[in-house]
Design a protein around this motif. Structure first.
Motif, PDB file in Angstrom:
ATOM      1  N   MET A   1      45.679  22.140 -36.580  1.00  9.75           N
ATOM      2  CA  MET A   1      44.519  22.862 -37.112  1.00  9.75           C
ATOM      3  C   MET A   1      44.750  24.355 -36.923  1.00  9.75           C
ATOM      4  SD  MET A   1      40.623  22.207 -36.066  1.00  9.75           S
ATOM      5  CE  MET A   1      40.017  23.369 -34.892  1.00  9.75           C
ATOM      6  N   THR A   2      44.721  25.014 -37.984  1.00  7.28           N
ATOM      7  CA  THR A   2      44.997  26.442 -37.884  1.00  7.28           C
ATOM      8  C   THR A   2      43.692  27.203 -37.701  1.00  7.28           C
ATOM      9  OG1 THR A   2      45.922  28.326 -39.063  1.00  7.28           O
ATOM     10  CG2 THR A   2      44.922  26.636 -40.398  1.00  7.28           C
ATOM     11  N   ASN A   3      43.749  28.220 -36.907  1.00  6.57           N
ATOM     12  CA  ASN A   3      42.536  29.033 -36.764  1.00  6.57           C
ATOM     13  C   ASN A   3      42.784  30.478 -37.209  1.00  6.57           C
ATOM     14  OD1 ASN A   3      44.215  29.738 -34.752  1.00  6.57           O
ATOM     15  ND2 ASN A   3      42.757  29.445 -33.080  1.00  6.57           N
ATOM     16  N   ASP A   4      43.725  30.585 -38.110  1.00  2.67           N
ATOM     17  CA  ASP A   4      43.901  31.917 -38.675  1.00  2.67           C
ATOM     18  C   ASP A   4      42.922  32.144 -39.809  1.00  2.67           C
ATOM     19  OD1 ASP A   4      47.214  31.237 -38.002  1.00  2.67           O
ATOM     20  OD2 ASP A   4      46.084  32.867 -37.069  1.00  2.67           O
ATOM     21  N   THR A   5      42.934  33.292 -40.374  1.00  3.97           N
ATOM     22  CA  THR A   5      41.903  33.699 -41.336  1.00  3.97           C
ATOM     23  C   THR A   5      41.811  32.745 -42.526  1.00  3.97           C
ATOM     24  OG1 THR A   5      42.561  35.924 -40.788  1.00  3.97           O
ATOM     25  CG2 THR A   5      41.070  35.664 -42.635  1.00  3.97           C
ATOM     26  N   THR A   6      40.619  32.222 -42.774  1.00  9.55           N
ATOM     27  CA  THR A   6      40.358  31.448 -44.014  1.00  9.55           C
ATOM     28  C   THR A   6      39.524  32.312 -44.917  1.00  9.55           C
ATOM     29  OG1 THR A   6      38.471  30.458 -42.918  1.00  9.55           O
ATOM     30  CG2 THR A   6      40.496  29.164 -42.955  1.00  9.55           C
ATOM     31  N   LYS A   7      39.763  32.217 -46.179  1.00 11.96           N
ATOM     32  CA  LYS A   7      39.047  33.098 -47.096  1.00 11.96           C
ATOM     33  C   LYS A   7      37.570  32.698 -47.159  1.00 11.96           C
ATOM     34  CE  LYS A   7      42.298  35.842 -48.614  1.00 11.96           C
ATOM     35  NZ  LYS A   7      42.728  36.095 -47.247  1.00 11.96           N
ATOM     36  N   PRO A   8      36.652  33.649 -46.925  1.00  7.61           N
ATOM     37  CA  PRO A   8      35.207  33.329 -46.941  1.00  7.61           C
ATOM     38  C   PRO A   8      34.716  33.126 -48.376  1.00  7.61           C
ATOM     39  CG  PRO A   8      35.564  35.654 -46.483  1.00  7.61           C
ATOM     40  CD  PRO A   8      36.917  35.027 -46.573  1.00  7.61           C
TER      41      PRO A   8
ATOM     42  N   GLY B  51      46.414  40.823 -45.514  1.00  7.54           N
ATOM     43  CA  GLY B  51      46.652  39.460 -45.968  1.00  7.54           C
ATOM     44  C   GLY B  51      48.073  39.163 -46.396  1.00  7.54           C
ATOM     45  N   MET B  52      49.043  39.891 -45.855  1.00  9.11           N
ATOM     46  CA  MET B  52      50.440  39.644 -46.266  1.00  9.11           C
ATOM     47  C   MET B  52      50.957  38.436 -45.496  1.00  9.11           C
ATOM     48  SD  MET B  52      51.541  43.590 -46.145  1.00  9.11           S
ATOM     49  CE  MET B  52      52.375  44.194 -47.569  1.00  9.11           C
ATOM     50  N   GLU B  53      51.115  37.357 -46.204  1.00 13.63           N
ATOM     51  CA  GLU B  53      51.415  36.067 -45.588  1.00 13.63           C
ATOM     52  C   GLU B  53      52.706  36.055 -44.782  1.00 13.63           C
ATOM     53  OE1 GLU B  53      48.185  33.711 -45.926  1.00 13.63           O
ATOM     54  OE2 GLU B  53      50.126  33.007 -45.176  1.00 13.63           O
ATOM     55  N   GLN B  54      53.684  36.858 -45.210  1.00 20.62           N
ATOM     56  CA  GLN B  54      54.968  36.762 -44.509  1.00 20.62           C
ATOM     57  C   GLN B  54      54.852  37.184 -43.049  1.00 20.62           C
ATOM     58  OE1 GLN B  54      54.080  39.033 -46.830  1.00 20.62           O
ATOM     59  NE2 GLN B  54      55.675  40.590 -47.125  1.00 20.62           N
ATOM     60  N   PHE B  55      53.776  37.880 -42.696  1.00 22.30           N
ATOM     61  CA  PHE B  55      53.631  38.329 -41.318  1.00 22.30           C
ATOM     62  C   PHE B  55      52.772  37.395 -40.479  1.00 22.30           C
ATOM     63  CE2 PHE B  55      55.867  42.145 -41.909  1.00 22.30           C
ATOM     64  CZ  PHE B  55      55.555  42.647 -43.163  1.00 22.30           C
ATOM     65  N   ARG B  56      52.305  36.309 -41.093  1.00 18.05           N
ATOM     66  CA  ARG B  56      51.472  35.372 -40.347  1.00 18.05           C
ATOM     67  C   ARG B  56      52.129  34.885 -39.064  1.00 18.05           C
ATOM     68  NH1 ARG B  56      47.416  31.162 -41.684  1.00 18.05           N
ATOM     69  NH2 ARG B  56      47.417  31.824 -43.857  1.00 18.05           N
ATOM     70  N   PRO B  57      53.419  34.488 -39.102  1.00 17.43           N
ATOM     71  CA  PRO B  57      54.006  33.935 -37.872  1.00 17.43           C
ATOM     72  C   PRO B  57      53.915  34.870 -36.663  1.00 17.43           C
ATOM     73  CG  PRO B  57      55.487  33.577 -39.713  1.00 17.43           C
ATOM     74  CD  PRO B  57      54.398  34.445 -40.220  1.00 17.43           C
ATOM     75  N   GLU B 232      62.538  33.330 -41.989  1.00 13.66           N
ATOM     76  CA  GLU B 232      63.280  34.434 -42.602  1.00 13.66           C
ATOM     77  C   GLU B 232      62.401  35.378 -43.387  1.00 13.66           C
ATOM     78  OE1 GLU B 232      67.725  32.937 -43.526  1.00 13.66           O
ATOM     79  OE2 GLU B 232      66.891  34.453 -44.888  1.00 13.66           O
ATOM     80  N   SER B 233      61.361  34.826 -44.025  1.00 11.05           N
ATOM     81  CA  SER B 233      60.491  35.706 -44.818  1.00 11.05           C
ATOM     82  C   SER B 233      59.791  36.700 -43.909  1.00 11.05           C
ATOM     83  CB  SER B 233      59.452  34.876 -45.570  1.00 11.05           C
ATOM     84  OG  SER B 233      58.695  34.130 -44.622  1.00 11.05           O
ATOM     85  N   CYS B 234      59.489  36.251 -42.693  1.00  6.09           N
ATOM     86  CA  CYS B 234      58.855  37.160 -41.735  1.00  6.09           C
ATOM     87  C   CYS B 234      59.815  38.269 -41.339  1.00  6.09           C
ATOM     88  CB  CYS B 234      58.419  36.354 -40.500  1.00  6.09           C
ATOM     89  SG  CYS B 234      57.490  37.340 -39.343  1.00  6.09           S
ATOM     90  N   ILE B 235      61.025  37.876 -41.014  1.00  6.82           N
ATOM     91  CA  ILE B 235      62.023  38.886 -40.647  1.00  6.82           C
ATOM     92  C   ILE B 235      62.233  39.858 -41.809  1.00  6.82           C
ATOM     93  CG2 ILE B 235      64.477  39.254 -40.131  1.00  6.82           C
ATOM     94  CD1 ILE B 235      63.157  38.253 -37.716  1.00  6.82           C
ATOM     95  N   LYS B 236      62.288  39.299 -42.998  1.00  7.80           N
ATOM     96  CA  LYS B 236      62.487  40.162 -44.170  1.00  7.80           C
ATOM     97  C   LYS B 236      61.343  41.157 -44.305  1.00  7.80           C
ATOM     98  CE  LYS B 236      64.514  39.696 -48.440  1.00  7.80           C
ATOM     99  NZ  LYS B 236      64.663  39.112 -49.755  1.00  7.80           N
ATOM    100  N   GLY B 237      60.111  40.623 -44.136  1.00  6.58           N
ATOM    101  CA  GLY B 237      58.945  41.510 -44.226  1.00  6.58           C
ATOM    102  C   GLY B 237      59.009  42.613 -43.188  1.00  6.58           C
ATOM    103  N   TRP B 385      51.866  31.315 -30.799  1.00  7.81           N
ATOM    104  CA  TRP B 385      52.631  30.773 -31.931  1.00  7.81           C
ATOM    105  C   TRP B 385      51.841  29.680 -32.600  1.00  7.81           C
ATOM    106  CZ3 TRP B 385      55.833  34.376 -32.627  1.00  7.81           C
ATOM    107  CH2 TRP B 385      56.434  35.037 -31.547  1.00  7.81           C
ATOM    108  N   ALA B 386      51.646  29.819 -33.907  1.00  4.73           N
ATOM    109  CA  ALA B 386      50.776  28.897 -34.638  1.00  4.73           C
ATOM    110  C   ALA B 386      51.352  27.515 -34.753  1.00  4.73           C
ATOM    111  CB  ALA B 386      50.507  29.476 -36.024  1.00  4.73           C
ATOM    112  N   GLU B 387      52.681  27.412 -34.847  1.00  2.53           N
ATOM    113  CA  GLU B 387      53.249  26.112 -35.176  1.00  2.53           C
ATOM    114  C   GLU B 387      53.208  25.119 -34.022  1.00  2.53           C
ATOM    115  OE1 GLU B 387      54.909  28.926 -35.110  1.00  2.53           O
ATOM    116  OE2 GLU B 387      56.613  28.733 -33.764  1.00  2.53           O
TER     117      GLU B 387
END
Lengths: 283, 400, 326
Positions: A1-8, B51-57, B232-237, B385-387
């Motif tokens: 379950m992720t608790n990162d940002t979900t779009k409102p 909201g740049m997804e590649q930086f989520r990790p 890799e996408s994170c590193i690239k970002g 770490w999310a994963e």
């Protein structure tokens, strides 16, 4: 379950603006409360100083005076009595690295455009004096072909717009009503920002007390009707001190009768030590 | 008698009081730390705000890193102050004309902001430990959770809005926190080496690249330690971010330096003696050459050639390390360099750092290590770490 | 609103309130009164005790010296420049009398490029390199041969003051007994200094101490000038019991201060030529044995035997006193 940002559900722009607004309101409230609590009239005095009692010393009213210092550098003989006397009078550390006042020697040698400049910390002068606790200029140019040489006494300029007061984070250094820039040794935190800010190198860190220090124009003497120690001991009266509010004081007359200069006027600090006898190379 | 101070050797003419250098290596470390804070926070915001997804990790990791760094920021200052016990004077009676007075409020505000933001980010984990953990940690987390174990959709919705808002506020706050450090130097008229309108942006940009580099390095190191694949996408970002900001930083630093030399004010001869003498190795070789141009070329190569895989990661790490070093050298060259050029414009002083002592190199080194120690301890309690699944986390905890 | 949010907001508000309260509480009382600083600091700084007392503090006990000084070229050099700062003097602190005058005087007077011509400078290697500056120069009135200016009216008044001195020192300055010194033609500055020393107790003598104290400070210079102006007469006949020839050999070491023929260049030192032999014996003996103290005389008299002293006294007593030519 992720608790990162979900779009409102609400459009992102509205959320963004709403949050910006809330954030700004919060920050503003904190800052505003802080400022209101802290800004007791900032730098303007809240209470008039003359509340009947003589302040800051018996028989002395700081509202009545506007002190200034004058130096006739053409008279200075570089004997360094002023340096010795200041250290004694103000209990300054007896070494060659902390000075409330000092003298610089400028010597132009034949065929050279730039002068040789030296002062108390120069090892040659320390050797001539015998130790770091005594002060003397070595006669190093006695056998040289000197075209022009002179001495320039230096001290704190007690500027009208002091850079040091401007940068002090706590209010430990300040300008008094009678024109002195003083340091509160009980309040200073010893960050030394003021030491950096002074363009004249007048301030230093008092390692024994953990606070910064500088020339006070002998405030403790002036408020007793005496002259600063360096002015008293100068054997050739190169240093003068007086009240600008008195048109007949030695300093008022000095300024009126001479073409006077100040050091580094381009800083806008408006220093209050007036010189005659400076030279193009004097810093 | 034990000497209370160190007298600095000098050449030419310097004011007698300049023979003791006021600001030591600790004042080099301080802007370095706040810079790293601002930089890691920027990386985190790239995800949380933009909201740049590649930086989520790395976003939560960077957030936690910013907090651990921020907590250590007052340390070098307290070690330097003559009266650290009076440090709060600057907050009790802040002299508003002084940039230093802003520090107390800006730093406190930012520390609280980071605390609250990290609290929101890690709240689910805190609540979980409060419910299912054992020992004193459980009680600490019960307090930290403010007595609420509400992890419903409705509650998380609020949490996300708060995280977003705080991240948004955090950007100008970080700019203010670190920009003022540049202003501290740039606003002084007493030193030609410091006096420049470009100081705040130069400090800010080098802050971003140092923070980004630290995130790259730590992401790779921790992934290797956890035996987890690196995104890799994170590193690239991160490489793109580092590359862009590095160019911008170099541009501004170059403009500032060029302006100083071009203006050639009184005292320029002494500055030139310094620049072509004592400064050659720390500035041209270390900061510019090794620390800036080499990573710039490397990163350019990585981007232009579309390098992938271990080569990308390895080269990115090497560049990050060099940039981290370059930014430290930049702080050194500004702070120490400025003090080595006398206010007389006629002389130079030499800073000889001591090893031991309150303001020595060992003290500075320890301060630099502290945030890493704090990160290590923090990641024993929560995971950035999310994963990693929560179950796996619990299993690991029960086993230990 | 979920309860953790409301609690967080409450916590934040409480923190802000607590912080503001702490700020108000910890702000010291006198801060902001006159500006952004602690007003109490100003009188604290003003209250520090000064160290340098300046000459007006010296006047009460050292008037003759002060008069000598204000009349000379060193009148812009305050006492504490050479004697050191004197806070608490005399109760808490003795003044130092400098001995290494070469080091002291050359600090201002060594010829050095950069020093303006308005100050007299000497090349130390050429200017009496082996001696002390004060051998010739009175440090309080350094011009060679400086006397203290005295008005005719003051001199006239001095004559009546001097009547009390006649019993021992004679109406014409020639002592009525060999054991007391002749004052006629003696250096004015020396007489003034001696009187000053008797007054302050620097020199003690049962008869002279009260006599000196009876003289007002401002009358001392005139009194000294009065006696200095008198003609001395070299006594004829045998001068004491010593061997003058042996004394002459010994006297070579006295010449540095007392001059080649008993007439010193510096008027602060006493003229010895034609002085009563018995008085000279008692004086030198007193220096040797510590009853009289003077950094130079005590050193000079050390090691002198009684015979030596008698010889010296006889030698000086026999020298023609004359009038000083400088």
């Amino acid at each position: 379950m992720t608790n990162d940002t979900t779009k409102p559900e609400v459009p992102a722009r509205r959320i963004f603006l709403r949050n910006i607004g809330r954030g700004a309101a919060c920050a503003g409230a904190v800052a505003g409360a802080g400022l209101i609590a802290g800004a007791h009239g900032a730098d303007t005095p809240a209470t008039p100083a003359s509340d009947g009692q003589s302040f800051p010393a018996p028989g002395y009213d700081w509202n009545a005076h506007r002190w200034a210092f004058a130096v006739d550098a053409t008279k200075c003989i570089g004997c360094l009595r002023c340096v010795e006397a200041c250290k004694k009078e103000n209990h300054v550390a007896l070494d060659a690295h902390h000075f409330r006042t000092w003298v610089e020697r400028y010597a132009y040698l034949e065929g050279e455009e730039k002068p040789h400049v030296d002062s108390m910390p120069d090892p040659v002068n320390i050797q001539a004096a015998g130790s770091e606790e005594k002060y003397r200029f070595a006669n190093r140019y006695k056998d040289a072909k000197v075209e022009k040489a002179f001495f320039v006494p230096k001290l704190c300029n007690h500027c009208t717009h002091p850079a040091c007061v401007q940068v002090c984070p706590t209010g430990a250094t300040y300008k008094t009503r009678d024109g002195f820039v003083l340091i509160d040794h009980k309040y200073c935190i010893g960050c030394q920002y003021c030491v950096q800010a002074c363009p004249y190198g007048a301030r230093f860190f008092n390692h024994a007390k953990g606070v910064t220090d500088k020339c006070t124009w002998c405030y403790h003497r002036v408020t007793r009707g005496l002259m600063p120690a360096c002015v008293e001991v100068c054997p050739v009266q190169a240093r003068m001190f007086g009240d600008l509010n008195d048109p007949k004081s030695v300093v008022s007359l000095f300024i009126r009768n001479n073409r006077v200069q100040v050091l580094k006027p381009e800083t806008g600090n408006a220093p209050n030590v007036y010189y005659i006898g400076l030279d193009k190379e004097v810093v | 008698m034990e000497t209370l101070f160190q007298a600095a050797p000098f050449s030419g003419y310097v004011y007698p009081n300049e023979t003791v250098i006021p600001w030591s290596v600790l004042i080099v470390v301080y802007p370095y730390l706040t810079g790293l804070v601002a930089g890691s926070f920027t990386v985190s915001s790239l995800f949380h705000v933009f909201g740049m997804e590649q930086f989520r990790p790395v976003s939560r990791f960077a957030m936690l890193l910013a907090l651990c760094l921020m907590v250590c920021v007052p340390m070098p200052l307290l070690l330097h102050l003559g009266h650290p016990e009076r440090a709060f004077n600057a907050m009790i009676t802040p002299h508003l004309t002084s940039a230093f007075a802003i520090f107390g409020y800006a730093a406190s505000f930012y520390t609280l902001l980071l605390l609250v933001e990290n609290w929101f980010v890690f709240r689910p984990q805190i609540v979980q430990i409060a419910n299912e953990g054992t020992g004193p940690l459980r009680w600490i987390c019960r307090v930290l959770s403010l007595g609420s174990n509400d992890l419903s959709e409705h509650a998380m919705h609020y949490d996300h809005k708060w995280i977003y808002a705080l991240a948004v506020i955090g950007i100008p706050a970080a700019l203010g926190l670190h920009g003022y450090v540049g202003f501290v130097f740039g606003s002084l008229k007493s030193r030609e080496w410091w006096s420049s309108d470009l100081m705040p942006p130069v400090f800010l940009l080098s802050a971003v690249i140092s923070g980004t580099s630290l995130v790259i390095l730590l992401y790779v190191i921790t992934s290797l330690a956890r035996k987890v694949p690196i995104e890799e996408s994170c590193i690239k970002g991160l490489v793109y971010t580092l590359w862009g900001f590095l160019m911008f930083a170099l541009l501004l630093e170059g403009v500032e330096f060029a302006s100083l030399l071009y203006r050639s004010r009184e005292g320029i001869e002494t500055i030139m003696t310094y620049v072509t003498g004592r400064l050659v190795v720390p500035f041209f070789v270390l900061q510019l050459g090794l620390g800036s141009l080499v990573p710039l070329l490397t990163l350019s190569f990585l981007i232009v050639r579309g390098v992938k895989g271990r080569a990308l990661i390895g080269a990115a790490c090497a560049s990050a390390l060099l940039v981290l070093f370059a930014v430290l050298m930049m702080r050194w060259n500004v702070v120490i360099g400025g003090q080595e050029i006398s206010k007389t414009g006629k002389g130079l002083v030499t800073y000889e750092p001591e090893w031991f002592g309150r303001e020595g190199l060992l003290a500075a080194g320890s301060v630099l290590c502290m945030p890493m120690i704090l990160m290590f301890l923090a990641t024993r309690i929560v995971t950035p770490w999310a994963e990693e699944s929560r179950a796996a986390l619990l299993r690991g905890r029960a086993a230990s | 609103m979920p309860k953790h949010i409301s609690r967080l907001l409450l916590l934040m508000a409480a923190f802000v309130v607590a912080a503001l309260a702490a700020k108000a509480f910890f702000t010291v009382n006198s801060f902001y009164r006159y500006g952004h600083y602690r007003a109490d600091s100003v009188p604290e700084i003003a209250a520090m005790a000064p160290s340098f007392q300046t000459p007006k503090a010296c006047a009460s006990c050292h008037a003759p010296r002060l008069a000598e000084w204000t009349g000379g070229h060193h009148k812009t050099v305050i006492c504490e420049v050479c004697h050191g700062a004197l806070p608490g003097h005399p109760e808490a602190l003795k003044a130092t009398i400098p001995t290494d005058t070469v080091s002291l005087c050359t600090q201002c007077h060594e010829k050095m490029p950069g020093r303006p011509d308005s100050i007299r400078q000497v090349d130390v290697s050429q200017h009496h390199p082996s001696g002390q500056c004060i051998s010739c120069h009175n440090p309080h009135a350094p011009k060679i041969g400086t006397a203290i200016p005295v008005t005719p009216a003051a001199l006239h008044a001095a004559a009546s003051n001097a009547a009390a001195c006649a019993a021992c020192h004679g109406a014409n300055g020639m002592a009525t007994s060999d054991i007391w010194p002749n004052l006629a033609g003696q250096n004015a500055a020396y007489i003034a200094r001696s009187l000053g020393a008797f007054k302050t107790g620097g020199r003690v003598e049962p008869t002279m101490s009260p006599m000196a104290q009876a003289v007002a400070d401002e009358d001392v210079p005139a009194l000294a000038a009065y006696f200095a102006a008198m003609s001395c007469r070299t006594p004829t006949g045998k001068h004491g019991s010593g061997n003058a020839a042996a004394g002459k050999t010994l006297a070579k070491q006295c010449a540095a201060c007392h001059g080649e023929n008993g007439r010193p260049v510096n008027s602060a030192w006493p003229r010895l030529s034609g002085q009563n032999a018995a008085y000279l014996v008692s004086a030198i003996t007193a220096f040797r044995d510590g009853q009289r103290k003077n950094p130079f005389m005590s050193e000079a008299a050390r090691g002198l035997g009684d015979n030596d002293i008698a010889n010296l006294a006889s030698y000086f007593a026999g020298l023609p006193c004359g009038i000083e030519t400088h």
